[in-house]
Design an enzyme around this catalytic site. Structure first.
Site, PDB file in Angstrom:
ATOM      1  N   PHE A 140       0.846  -1.193   0.000  1.00 10.78           N
ATOM      2  CA  PHE A 140       0.000   0.000   0.000  1.00 10.78           C
ATOM      3  C   PHE A 140       0.879   1.238   0.000  1.00 10.78           C
ATOM      4  CE2 PHE A 140      -2.250   3.470   2.085  1.00 10.78           C
ATOM      5  CZ  PHE A 140      -3.449   3.481   1.395  1.00 10.78           C
ATOM      6  N   ASP A 224       9.269   2.805   1.329  1.00 10.20           N
ATOM      7  CA  ASP A 224       8.134   3.499   1.935  1.00 10.20           C
ATOM      8  C   ASP A 224       8.104   3.151   3.420  1.00 10.20           C
ATOM      9  OD1 ASP A 224       5.638   4.189   2.944  1.00 10.20           O
ATOM     10  OD2 ASP A 224       4.560   3.679   1.103  1.00 10.20           O
ATOM     11  N   LYS A 253       3.268   9.435   8.636  1.00  5.19           N
ATOM     12  CA  LYS A 253       2.440   9.147   9.828  1.00  5.19           C
ATOM     13  C   LYS A 253       2.947   9.677  11.180  1.00  5.19           C
ATOM     14  CE  LYS A 253      -0.530   5.493   8.157  1.00  5.19           C
ATOM     15  NZ  LYS A 253      -0.187   5.095   6.794  1.00  5.19           N
TER      16      LYS A 253
HETATM   17  C1  LIG Z   1      -0.590   5.401   5.390  1.00  7.67           C
HETATM   18  C2  LIG Z   1       0.342   4.977   4.323  1.00  7.67           C
HETATM   19  C3  LIG Z   1       0.466   5.703   3.132  1.00  7.67           C
HETATM   20  C4  LIG Z   1      -0.425   6.878   2.796  1.00  7.67           C
HETATM   21  O1  LIG Z   1      -0.297   7.909   3.698  1.00  7.67           O
HETATM   22  P1  LIG Z   1      -1.426   9.084   3.711  1.00  7.67           P
HETATM   23  O2  LIG Z   1      -0.901  10.059   4.711  1.00  7.67           O
HETATM   24  O3  LIG Z   1      -2.706   8.434   4.112  1.00  7.67           O
HETATM   25  O4  LIG Z   1      -1.493   9.637   2.348  1.00  7.67           O
HETATM   26  C5  LIG Z   1       1.404   5.279   2.210  1.00  7.67           C
HETATM   27  N1  LIG Z   1       2.198   4.224   2.453  1.00  7.67           N
HETATM   28  C6  LIG Z   1       2.113   3.510   3.602  1.00  7.67           C
HETATM   29  C7  LIG Z   1       3.041   2.362   3.814  1.00  7.67           C
HETATM   30  C8  LIG Z   1       1.174   3.858   4.561  1.00  7.67           C
HETATM   31  O5  LIG Z   1       1.058   3.129   5.674  1.00  7.67           O
END
Ligand SMILES: *Cc1c(COP(=O)(O)O)cnc(C)c1O
Length: 396
Positions: A140, A224, A253
């Site tokens: 994701f 990521d 986050k």
């Molecule tokens: C939450 C998340 C995102 C997206 O972040 P947003 O602030 O909701 O746009 C992307 N990659 C990972 C791994 C995430 O956990």
């Protein structure tokens, strides 16, 4: 407009907010430490932490002080100007990622925006000939169109096709990566632990192989760390458990304890790829968000919350296993990012039973409970979690 005093908040959510979110579980009005309180005065132990966002918990004095004093000084300028807190945060991120003097930082306001910047970085690693980007099935990376194209979940993509071209999704095996990797690959994107898929770590050795193969073929390795970063798994960034050096890391986050901020940090030659005018964000890197992020990161260091994450993770894992519940099939993850595997279909009922007992956990899919408590979690909260989670399991 209908009268807001006669409608319940549930009706108001349904009538006022876009239907893209599920009905809200509760109306929350305040929080303190690892606890939040709803509009009826019920208290909940927050073991989701706003999805790994509330690093310091709720209403932490460090955030209150940083936010209020900066709000009284300067909230926003524009990227025609810089500010002391913006440069301080960039230098701090270069240090904690290990990117060092050659590192560069781009600021946005969310995880998806950090990944959009990384997508452009990958396109700039093109030499005209590199037109493939690799990512992993079930990973994701966010909901905006570039981040969605990277996200290996066909069900999320299908309603919004056509996707941005050039992204291929691989199984998370070294064999699949070896088969796909050639000199026409611009970048490989990956999450070291797939958070939204139920906290599923990459196989041992995968990151090292990914570094070796991307390096050999001139592709960028973009990690990521939006969910796994900022101390959550017992290092500043999860890939640092291995010792590999990536070309870019994205984060968001937990970085500012709940104030919106995302960042991409580049390493070495990747720092030279984006040119003046290539990208930008009106709000990105503003003095309010960067001041709060500096305060959060300094507090994580001062209070050794990374060490706390490393120590508390196993304690929570043991507490889950000690319930002896036959519903629990395994416990995954590292530090304070934990996925509890449960028998098929049981997760939503367990999370609902927990909420009724004053405990917030997340049924991320039918077979997984995700927990990501604030990094400040201690013995008292873990004992309380053990009681309430055990009772929730017993009730299911
Ligand atoms: C939450 C998340 C995102 C997206 O972040 P947003 O602030 O909701 O746009 C992307 N990659 C990972 C791994 C995430 O956990």
């Amino acid at each position: 407009m209908t009268d807001t005093t006669t409608r319940s908040w549930r009706e108001r959510q349904a009538e006022d907010l876009m239907a893209s979110y599920a009905p809200a579980l509760r109306m929350l009005v305040r929080g303190e430490g690892c606890w939040v309180e709803d509009d009826e005065g019920n208290r909940y132990l927050d073991f989701l932490g706003g999805i790994a966002v509330n690093s310091l918990g709720h209403a932490h004095p460090v955030i209150v002080e940083a936010a209020s004093s900066q709000a009284a000084r300067l909230v926003h300028v524009s990227n025609y100007f810089t500010t002391p807190s913006q440069l301080e945060l960039a230098e701090r991120l270069k240090r904690i990622t290990g990117a060092g003097d050659e590192g560069r930082v781009y600021f946005g306001n969310s995880g998806a925006e950090a990944n959009e910047a990384a997508f452009k970085l990958a396109r700039r690693n093109s030499d005209g000939a590199r037109n493939r980007i690799l990512a992993l099935k079930n990973a994701f990376h966010g909901r905006t169109m570039g981040a969605l194209a990277l996200t290996g979940k066909p069900a999320l993509q299908a309603p919004f096709e056509p996707m941005i071209a050039g992204v291929e999704h691989l199984d998370s095996t070294v064999d699949a990566l070896e088969a796909a990797m050639r000199d026409d690959v611009a970048a490989l994107f990956l999450e070291p632990i797939k958070g939204e898929t139920g906290v599923v770590p990459l196989p041992d050795g995968y990151l090292e192989a990914a570094r070796r193969l991307t390096e050999r073929h001139g592709a960028l390795l973009i990690i990521d760390e939006i969910q796994t970063g900022i101390g959550r798994t017992g290092r500043w960034f999860d890939h640092q458990h291995t010792g590999i050096v990536p070309d870019a890391v994205t984060m968001a986050k937990g970085i500012a304890g709940g104030v919106p901020l995302g960042a991409m940090v580049t390493f070495g030659r990747a720092s030279l790829l984006l040119q003046r005018g290539d990208h930008g964000s009106t709000f990105g890197g503003n003095p309010f968000a960067t001041t709060v992020a500096n305060a959060v990161l300094a507090e994580i260091e001062r209070a050794d919350l990374i060490g706390n994450a490393a120590r508390r993770g196993p304690q929570i894992r043991d507490a889950v296993l000690a319930t002896g519940s036959s519903l629990v099939t395994e416990v995954r993850g590292r530090g304070l990012l934990i996925g509890i595997g449960v028998v098929e279909g049981a997760a939503p009922a367990i999370a609902a039973a927990a909420l009724d007992r004053g405990l917030i956990v997340n049924a991320i899919n039918p077979t997984s409970i995700r927990i990501a408590p604030p990094l400040i979690v201690g013995d008292a909260e873990i004992a309380e979690f053990a009681d309430r989670f055990g009772a929730a399991l017993a009730a299911c």
